[in-house]
Design a protein around this motif. Sequence first.
Motif, PDB file in Angstrom:
ATOM      1  N   GLN A   1       0.829  -1.196   0.000  1.00 27.69           N
ATOM      2  CA  GLN A   1       0.000   0.000   0.000  1.00 27.69           C
ATOM      3  C   GLN A   1       0.868   1.252   0.000  1.00 27.69           C
ATOM      4  O   GLN A   1       1.898   1.311   0.671  1.00 27.69           O
ATOM      5  N   THR A   2       0.463   2.250  -0.766  1.00 31.35           N
ATOM      6  CA  THR A   2       1.109   3.557  -0.950  1.00 31.35           C
ATOM      7  C   THR A   2       2.355   3.494  -1.839  1.00 31.35           C
ATOM      8  O   THR A   2       3.035   4.515  -1.997  1.00 31.35           O
ATOM      9  N   TYR A   3       2.678   2.336  -2.436  1.00 30.62           N
ATOM     10  CA  TYR A   3       3.774   2.307  -3.404  1.00 30.62           C
ATOM     11  C   TYR A   3       3.236   2.779  -4.744  1.00 30.62           C
ATOM     12  O   TYR A   3       2.446   2.093  -5.384  1.00 30.62           O
ATOM     13  N   ARG A   4       3.693   3.944  -5.183  1.00 30.68           N
ATOM     14  CA  ARG A   4       3.157   4.553  -6.403  1.00 30.68           C
ATOM     15  C   ARG A   4       4.300   5.072  -7.283  1.00 30.68           C
ATOM     16  O   ARG A   4       4.319   6.225  -7.693  1.00 30.68           O
ATOM     17  N   TYR A   5       5.226   4.190  -7.533  1.00 31.22           N
ATOM     18  CA  TYR A   5       6.407   4.531  -8.318  1.00 31.22           C
ATOM     19  C   TYR A   5       6.588   3.489  -9.424  1.00 31.22           C
ATOM     20  O   TYR A   5       5.835   2.529  -9.521  1.00 31.22           O
ATOM     21  N   THR A   6       7.594   3.683 -10.257  1.00 31.47           N
ATOM     22  CA  THR A   6       7.889   2.682 -11.258  1.00 31.47           C
ATOM     23  C   THR A   6       8.229   1.355 -10.580  1.00 31.47           C
ATOM     24  O   THR A   6       8.926   1.340  -9.550  1.00 31.47           O
ATOM     25  N   PRO A   7       7.791   0.239 -11.135  1.00 27.76           N
ATOM     26  CA  PRO A   7       8.111  -1.057 -10.509  1.00 27.76           C
ATOM     27  C   PRO A   7       9.606  -1.353 -10.525  1.00 27.76           C
ATOM     28  O   PRO A   7      10.099  -2.129  -9.698  1.00 27.76           O
ATOM     29  N   PHE A   8      10.335  -0.717 -11.439  1.00 28.27           N
ATOM     30  CA  PHE A   8      11.761  -0.997 -11.563  1.00 28.27           C
ATOM     31  C   PHE A   8      12.568  -0.425 -10.403  1.00 28.27           C
ATOM     32  O   PHE A   8      13.696  -0.855 -10.155  1.00 28.27           O
ATOM     33  N   LEU A   9      11.997   0.532  -9.684  1.00 28.34           N
ATOM     34  CA  LEU A   9      12.648   1.021  -8.469  1.00 28.34           C
ATOM     35  C   LEU A   9      12.679  -0.083  -7.423  1.00 28.34           C
ATOM     36  O   LEU A   9      13.697  -0.292  -6.748  1.00 28.34           O
ATOM     37  N   ALA A  10      11.569  -0.790  -7.291  1.00 29.78           N
ATOM     38  CA  ALA A  10      11.524  -1.919  -6.347  1.00 29.78           C
ATOM     39  C   ALA A  10      12.519  -2.997  -6.754  1.00 29.78           C
ATOM     40  O   ALA A  10      13.183  -3.607  -5.909  1.00 29.78           O
ATOM     41  N   TRP A  11      12.646  -3.230  -8.049  1.00 28.01           N
ATOM     42  CA  TRP A  11      13.618  -4.215  -8.529  1.00 28.01           C
ATOM     43  C   TRP A  11      15.042  -3.800  -8.176  1.00 28.01           C
ATOM     44  O   TRP A  11      15.850  -4.631  -7.762  1.00 28.01           O
ATOM     45  N   LEU A  12      15.343  -2.507  -8.371  1.00 27.55           N
ATOM     46  CA  LEU A  12      16.683  -2.009  -8.073  1.00 27.55           C
ATOM     47  C   LEU A  12      17.047  -2.196  -6.606  1.00 27.55           C
ATOM     48  O   LEU A  12      18.212  -2.372  -6.259  1.00 27.55           O
ATOM     49  N   LEU A  13      16.033  -2.160  -5.743  1.00 32.89           N
ATOM     50  CA  LEU A  13      16.286  -2.222  -4.305  1.00 32.89           C
ATOM     51  C   LEU A  13      16.078  -3.617  -3.715  1.00 32.89           C
ATOM     52  O   LEU A  13      15.989  -3.766  -2.495  1.00 32.89           O
ATOM     53  N   ILE A  14      16.037  -4.630  -4.554  1.00 31.90           N
ATOM     54  CA  ILE A  14      15.969  -6.013  -4.061  1.00 31.90           C
ATOM     55  C   ILE A  14      17.132  -6.328  -3.110  1.00 31.90           C
ATOM     56  O   ILE A  14      16.945  -7.043  -2.118  1.00 31.90           O
ATOM     57  N   PRO A  15      18.358  -5.809  -3.363  1.00 32.23           N
ATOM     58  CA  PRO A  15      19.451  -6.041  -2.392  1.00 32.23           C
ATOM     59  C   PRO A  15      19.133  -5.534  -0.986  1.00 32.23           C
ATOM     60  O   PRO A  15      19.752  -5.993  -0.023  1.00 32.23           O
ATOM     61  N   ASN A  16      18.201  -4.589  -0.841  1.00 28.63           N
ATOM     62  CA  ASN A  16      17.772  -4.170   0.500  1.00 28.63           C
ATOM     63  C   ASN A  16      17.260  -5.350   1.308  1.00 28.63           C
ATOM     64  O   ASN A  16      17.451  -5.428   2.523  1.00 28.63           O
ATOM     65  N   VAL A  17      16.614  -6.271   0.594  1.00 30.36           N
ATOM     66  CA  VAL A  17      16.005  -7.439   1.230  1.00 30.36           C
ATOM     67  C   VAL A  17      16.993  -8.587   1.334  1.00 30.36           C
ATOM     68  O   VAL A  17      17.078  -9.269   2.360  1.00 30.36           O
ATOM     69  N   GLN A  18      17.762  -8.792   0.269  1.00 32.88           N
ATOM     70  CA  GLN A  18      18.625  -9.973   0.196  1.00 32.88           C
ATOM     71  C   GLN A  18      20.023  -9.751   0.752  1.00 32.88           C
ATOM     72  O   GLN A  18      20.686 -10.708   1.133  1.00 32.88           O
ATOM     73  N   LEU A  19      20.486  -8.480   0.787  1.00 25.07           N
ATOM     74  CA  LEU A  19      21.835  -8.209   1.274  1.00 25.07           C
ATOM     75  C   LEU A  19      21.829  -7.395   2.560  1.00 25.07           C
ATOM     76  O   LEU A  19      22.155  -7.905   3.626  1.00 25.07           O
ATOM     77  N   ASN A  20      21.468  -6.116   2.437  1.00 26.72           N
ATOM     78  CA  ASN A  20      21.499  -5.232   3.599  1.00 26.72           C
ATOM     79  C   ASN A  20      20.491  -4.106   3.416  1.00 26.72           C
ATOM     80  O   ASN A  20      20.361  -3.563   2.319  1.00 26.72           O
ATOM     81  N   PHE A  21      19.820  -3.758   4.487  1.00 28.23           N
ATOM     82  CA  PHE A  21      18.779  -2.730   4.436  1.00 28.23           C
ATOM     83  C   PHE A  21      19.326  -1.387   3.961  1.00 28.23           C
ATOM     84  O   PHE A  21      18.608  -0.584   3.365  1.00 28.23           O
ATOM     85  N   ALA A  22      20.614  -1.131   4.185  1.00 26.80           N
ATOM     86  CA  ALA A  22      21.217   0.167   3.846  1.00 26.80           C
ATOM     87  C   ALA A  22      21.691   0.237   2.395  1.00 26.80           C
ATOM     88  O   ALA A  22      22.186   1.288   1.969  1.00 26.80           O
ATOM     89  N   PHE A  23      21.535  -0.837   1.627  1.00 26.01           N
ATOM     90  CA  PHE A  23      22.040  -0.840   0.256  1.00 26.01           C
ATOM     91  C   PHE A  23      21.492   0.335  -0.551  1.00 26.01           C
ATOM     92  O   PHE A  23      22.237   1.023  -1.253  1.00 26.01           O
ATOM     93  N   GLY A  24      20.193   0.551  -0.484  1.00 28.75           N
ATOM     94  CA  GLY A  24      19.560   1.609  -1.276  1.00 28.75           C
ATOM     95  C   GLY A  24      20.117   2.980  -0.938  1.00 28.75           C
ATOM     96  O   GLY A  24      20.339   3.808  -1.833  1.00 28.75           O
ATOM     97  N   LYS A  25      20.362   3.235   0.337  1.00 24.51           N
ATOM     98  CA  LYS A  25      20.908   4.533   0.736  1.00 24.51           C
ATOM     99  C   LYS A  25      22.305   4.742   0.149  1.00 24.51           C
ATOM    100  O   LYS A  25      22.647   5.842  -0.300  1.00 24.51           O
TER     101      LYS A  25
END
Length: 411
Positions: free
Chosen positions: A70-94
């Motif tokens: 809910q409230t995700y209203r961006y390109t889906p490819f942003l979520a794809w880019l930040l998959i390492p947030n889940v699989q590697l480290n939460f700080a990857f995106g930053k």
Amino acid sequence: MGLGTRGSRSSSAEVIQVHMFLGFLVRLIFVSYGEYHDRTKVLKYTDVDYHVFTDAAREVVEGGSPFDRQTYRYTPFLAWLLIPNVQLNFAFGKLFFSFLDCCASRVIYEILILDGQSKITSLKCSFLWLYNPLVIGVSTRGSAESIMAVLVLLTIYMMKMRLHILAGIFLGASVHFKLYSVIYCLPLYLSLSSVNQQVIGWKQFLPNYSKMRLVCGTVLAFVGLTGMGYILYGEQYIEEAFLYHFSRIDTRHNFSVYFYLLYIGADFHIPGLSVATFGPQLILVFALGYKFRNRFDVPFALFTQTVVFVTFNKVVTSQYFMWYLLLLPLVVPRLSVSWQKAIVLASLWMGAQASWLLPAYLLEFHGINAFVPIWLEGIAFFCCNVGVLMALLSSYRPLPPLHHLSSRKNR
């Protein structure tokens, strides 16, 4: 002479690389502090949107749609880019956003060099982005604005290089990523008119070879990325990432001059109120894009368009300021402004923000009814933005075409 020139270029490249490293190091310190702050304080350092991005990435990893969050209203490819947030480290995106911040400063430097500015001037102007506290704070808190920054800057860089298909591809990608950059299409398109077309008026809208290359690149990138998103996620993607933004009514407090009007109007369901707020915004955006359509004035056209778009928008948050702060370093060398006047304008702009934050803090964290004070501060901030923009418009000094011809020959 040739060896000296190569040595100078090598030295300049080393200097900018050192500063990019220092800029990233500063951001790394802020990211590390943010992790500590989030563990020990009630008021979190990390932006709420960053958690939304990460949750959407988790949905993708689990085989779902990012729009299931809910409230995700961006390109889906942003979520794809930040998959390492889940699989590697939460700080990857930053860290990724911080890296793109530093890349953006390098592109600013290269654009100014292509524009005929000296290396020292180009370097100092790039620092306006690289070491800007607001930019550092926004990226290290987890806002994805640096992706947009790189796409917009690469569009300008490719236009300067006369690589119009690539410019169109980056422009189309930026529009796909965030719709606001569609306002850049007009000045970019008209800047490719010949001198004769600019003189005779309406014929400047007629296509030529360069314009068609820009249009084809833009359409290819936008339709390709958007079509891929639609194939993957269907109508839910179109509704959340595009249509929502046209009908959006945000009644939470923000910097917009329309905030209180929309807050009150939400109870009365006034038809067309949200759409009507686009009127003044679109007129001014079109007028400025047309006014500064000359190819030598494109950065200033994009800057003024963005300031107007943000100032007159029905929702204004701190992240939106990044959209025009990004373009400010590109126009600073063309502004005839004394240091004293620059300090006054910057102080007014920052002071108006700080003044707005007090009633916003009382409402957000103490529950005090401060809607009217927030609205009044929003009006003051709106007037401040308009006043600063008028001062910059009067201070802008277009350079004659001969200057650009001679600078290209010297390079």
